[in-house]
Design a protein around this motif. Structure first.
Motif, PDB file in Angstrom:
ATOM      1  N   HIS A 292       0.766  -1.002   0.069  1.00 22.79           N
ATOM      2  CA  HIS A 292       0.068  -0.016   0.043  1.00 22.79           C
ATOM      3  C   HIS A 292       0.973   1.475   0.126  1.00 22.79           C
ATOM      4  O   HIS A 292       0.979   2.104   0.840  1.00 22.79           O
ATOM      5  CB  HIS A 292      -0.848  -0.229   1.229  1.00 22.79           C
TER       6      HIS A 292
ATOM      7  N   ASN B  24       3.271   3.600   4.119  1.00 22.31           N
ATOM      8  CA  ASN B  24       2.386   2.920   5.421  1.00 22.31           C
ATOM      9  C   ASN B  24       3.304   2.761   6.548  1.00 22.31           C
ATOM     10  O   ASN B  24       4.698   2.120   6.159  1.00 22.31           O
ATOM     11  CB  ASN B  24       1.443   2.016   5.010  1.00 22.31           C
TER      12      ASN B  24
ATOM     13  N   HIS C 138      -3.106   0.194  12.850  1.00 23.49           N
ATOM     14  CA  HIS C 138      -2.550  -0.058  11.712  1.00 23.49           C
ATOM     15  C   HIS C 138      -3.062  -1.468  11.089  1.00 23.49           C
ATOM     16  O   HIS C 138      -4.343  -1.697  11.162  1.00 23.49           O
ATOM     17  CB  HIS C 138      -0.919  -0.333  11.489  1.00 23.49           C
TER      18      HIS C 138
ATOM     19  N   HIS D  49      -9.150   7.025   6.104  1.00 22.72           N
ATOM     20  CA  HIS D  49      -7.656   6.356   6.029  1.00 22.72           C
ATOM     21  C   HIS D  49      -6.917   7.516   5.764  1.00 22.72           C
ATOM     22  O   HIS D  49      -7.435   8.651   5.362  1.00 22.72           O
ATOM     23  CB  HIS D  49      -7.815   5.688   4.478  1.00 22.72           C
ATOM     24  N   ALA D  50      -5.579   7.274   5.928  1.00 22.12           N
ATOM     25  CA  ALA D  50      -4.455   8.532   5.993  1.00 22.12           C
ATOM     26  C   ALA D  50      -4.409   8.914   4.575  1.00 22.12           C
ATOM     27  O   ALA D  50      -4.088  10.265   4.485  1.00 22.12           O
ATOM     28  CB  ALA D  50      -3.146   7.742   6.588  1.00 22.12           C
TER      29      ALA D  50
ATOM     30  N   ARG E 178     -10.333  -1.363  -2.384  1.00 21.78           N
ATOM     31  CA  ARG E 178     -10.270  -2.819  -2.049  1.00 21.78           C
ATOM     32  C   ARG E 178     -11.524  -3.106  -1.155  1.00 21.78           C
ATOM     33  O   ARG E 178     -12.192  -4.370  -1.240  1.00 21.78           O
ATOM     34  CB  ARG E 178      -8.995  -2.811  -1.064  1.00 21.78           C
TER      35      ARG E 178
ATOM     36  N   PHE F 278      -3.180 -10.524   7.209  1.00 21.44           N
ATOM     37  CA  PHE F 278      -2.680  -9.286   7.003  1.00 21.44           C
ATOM     38  C   PHE F 278      -0.845  -9.501   6.611  1.00 21.44           C
ATOM     39  O   PHE F 278      -0.562  -9.076   5.422  1.00 21.44           O
ATOM     40  CB  PHE F 278      -3.145  -8.059   7.603  1.00 21.44           C
TER      41      PHE F 278
ATOM     42  N   ARG G 194       1.422  -8.857   3.414  1.00 17.92           N
ATOM     43  CA  ARG G 194       2.182  -7.631   3.178  1.00 17.92           C
ATOM     44  C   ARG G 194       3.805  -7.700   3.267  1.00 17.92           C
ATOM     45  O   ARG G 194       4.337  -7.118   2.531  1.00 17.92           O
ATOM     46  CB  ARG G 194       1.861  -6.647   4.528  1.00 17.92           C
TER      47      ARG G 194
HETATM   48  C1  MLT Z   1      -3.229   0.036   4.100  1.00 16.05           C
HETATM   49  O1  MLT Z   1      -3.365  -0.967   3.617  1.00 16.05           O
HETATM   50  O2  MLT Z   1      -4.694   0.808   4.196  1.00 16.05           O
HETATM   51  C2  MLT Z   1      -2.153   0.850   4.735  1.00 16.05           C
HETATM   52  O3  MLT Z   1      -1.188  -0.183   5.250  1.00 16.05           O
HETATM   53  C3  MLT Z   1      -2.190   1.917   5.829  1.00 16.05           C
HETATM   54  C4  MLT Z   1      -1.697   2.861   5.045  1.00 16.05           C
HETATM   55  O4  MLT Z   1      -1.554   2.958   3.783  1.00 16.05           O
HETATM   56  O5  MLT Z   1      -1.356   3.980   5.823  1.00 16.05           O
END
Ligand code: MLT
Length: 388
Positions: A193, A197, A229, A275-276, A284, A352, A356
């Motif tokens: 992402h 992140n 997170h 969301h940030a 998604r 997750f 990730r």
């Molecule tokens: C996400 O998957 O939404 C992230 O890891 C959070 C982000 O992008 O800061």
């Protein structure tokens, strides 16, 4: 792309810019993915919603090679992953000796360190490919052990990357096809992402001191474990359960509105929204809402998640004037995982992390071996002002 920084941007730092968690400040390049506030996540320029029917191996190929593979290239890559996948039974035995009185995500972190200590080769690229190949068996071992489901079923990598994960995991009473479908999709949607992140940033920061891939990823996974997170998907499912308990699974929009207003007036949190980076519904989440509507519309969690999708953005927008009151992926992922036969929210962060680690490993390869014409990014060392 919104995250693609122009090297010409010059920032004037004022007091207001400090203690903001570096929110939005460009600090480097990311070659795997980008996040556009309006359009969401792209892997190497492809919207993530366009690859929901791809095999995981094909998406991983894209992330690792920076371009879409031909059928032959992807199939050679998948067979390389299969060959790299076995984990020594000694390592699995060590994992099954660990104390269970901790969170599954911490066990996953320790498992990464054990794997790296006994099988790491000290080369970021080699270690990354080995780790990507071994992740399904590692995560299955951690979950089966922590859940008390016994030893994993013997690995059969020939089944496919996530098919093998579903096969190794001894989930009670689950329909394997439904599990495979949701694990494949969840895995693809969570590989990466963008570069900023918290877990990706942390993994790259740790690796900038030249810690090896496994140690760097362990740092990244500890970052992922926090409720702001990666653990947010677990908390979101618990939140949906609490709503069902409070107002029933068939609550009307009005009833849910009243319940959310009540909770907000008591300063309680509404999970799964905002969301940030994003300023629209997370694509998604959109993909998962579609699957939920098509296949699990009568599941109580899904029903509540769909009602929340209609109701919460209006309330949150009006209440807090939030820049992003829209659902993020966590608003629905736990409900679909549960409906598909995996209702064990305490393992959601491991799922997750299993995904990730793929993207973060590739980002580490870039920063260590490719950035600055192969010299790599120097050790992270931002400045903090001394405060008395
Ligand atoms: C996400 O998957 O939404 C992230 O890891 C959070 C982000 O992008 O800061």
């Amino acid at each position: 792309m919104a995250e693609m920084a122009s090297t010409e941007i010059l920032l004037e730092i004022t007091k207001d810019n400090l203690e903001t968690g570096l929110r939005g400040y460009p600090v480097g390049y990311c070659t795997t993915s980008s996040v556009d506030p309006q359009k969401g996540l792209f892997y190497v320029g492809h919207p993530v919603s366009s690859m929901t029917h791809w095999d995981p191996e094909k998406v991983i190929y894209l992330l690792y090679h920076g371009q879409e593979g031909t059928n032959e290239q992807v199939s050679a890559f998948a067979s390389e992953l299969r060959e790299r996948s076995p984990i020594s039974p000694i390592i699995l035995g060590h994992i099954r000796q660990l104390p269970k009185q901790t969170t599954p995500t911490k066990l996953f972190c320790i498992a990464l360190l054990i794997l790296g200590s006994l099988e790491g080769v000290g080369d970021y690229r080699e270690d990354a490919l080995n780790l990507v190949a071994k992740l399904p068996e590692l995560a299955a071992c951690v979950i089966n052990y922590h859940a008390g489901w016994g030893n994993s079923n013997p690995s059969k990598p020939e089944l496919g990357y996530m098919e093998n994960f579903a096969h190794m995991l001894k989930v009670p009473n689950a329909d394997k096809d439904s599990l495979v479908q949701i694990f494949r999709l969840f895995n693809i949607l969570h590989y990466d992402h963008g570069g900023g992140n918290l877990s990706a940033f942390t993994g790259k920061a740790v690796s900038s001191g030249l810690e090896d891939l496994y140690g760097s990823l362990t740092g990244a996974m500890c970052a992922l474990a926090g409720p702001k997170h990666g653990r947010a998907n677990q908390d979101s499912l618990d939140f949906i359960n609490s709503l069902i308990e409070a107002i029933g699974e068939d609550a009307s929009d009005e009833k849910l509105t009243a319940e959310l207003e009540r909770r907000l007036s008591e300063n309680q949190l509404i999970f799964g929204f905002g969301h940030a980076v994003l300023r629209v519904e997370d694509p998604r989440a959109t993909v998962l809402y579609e699957l939920a509507q098509q296949q699990y519309a009568n599941n109580p969690l899904v029903k509540m998640a769909l009602t929340l999708r209609r109701v919460a953005p209006k309330i949150l927008g009006a209440h807090s004037k939030a820049a992003d009151p829209y659902p993020n992926v966590d608003a629905i992922s736990g409900s679909v995982l549960s409906a598909a036969g995996f209702p064990y929210s305490k393992y959601f962060t491991v799922l997750f992390g299993l995904a990730r680690c793929v993207g973060i490993s590739r980002q580490i390869i870039y920063e260590r071996l490719e950035a600055r014409d192969g010299k790599g990014v120097p050790i992270y060392r931002p400045k903090f002002f001394y405060l008395q």
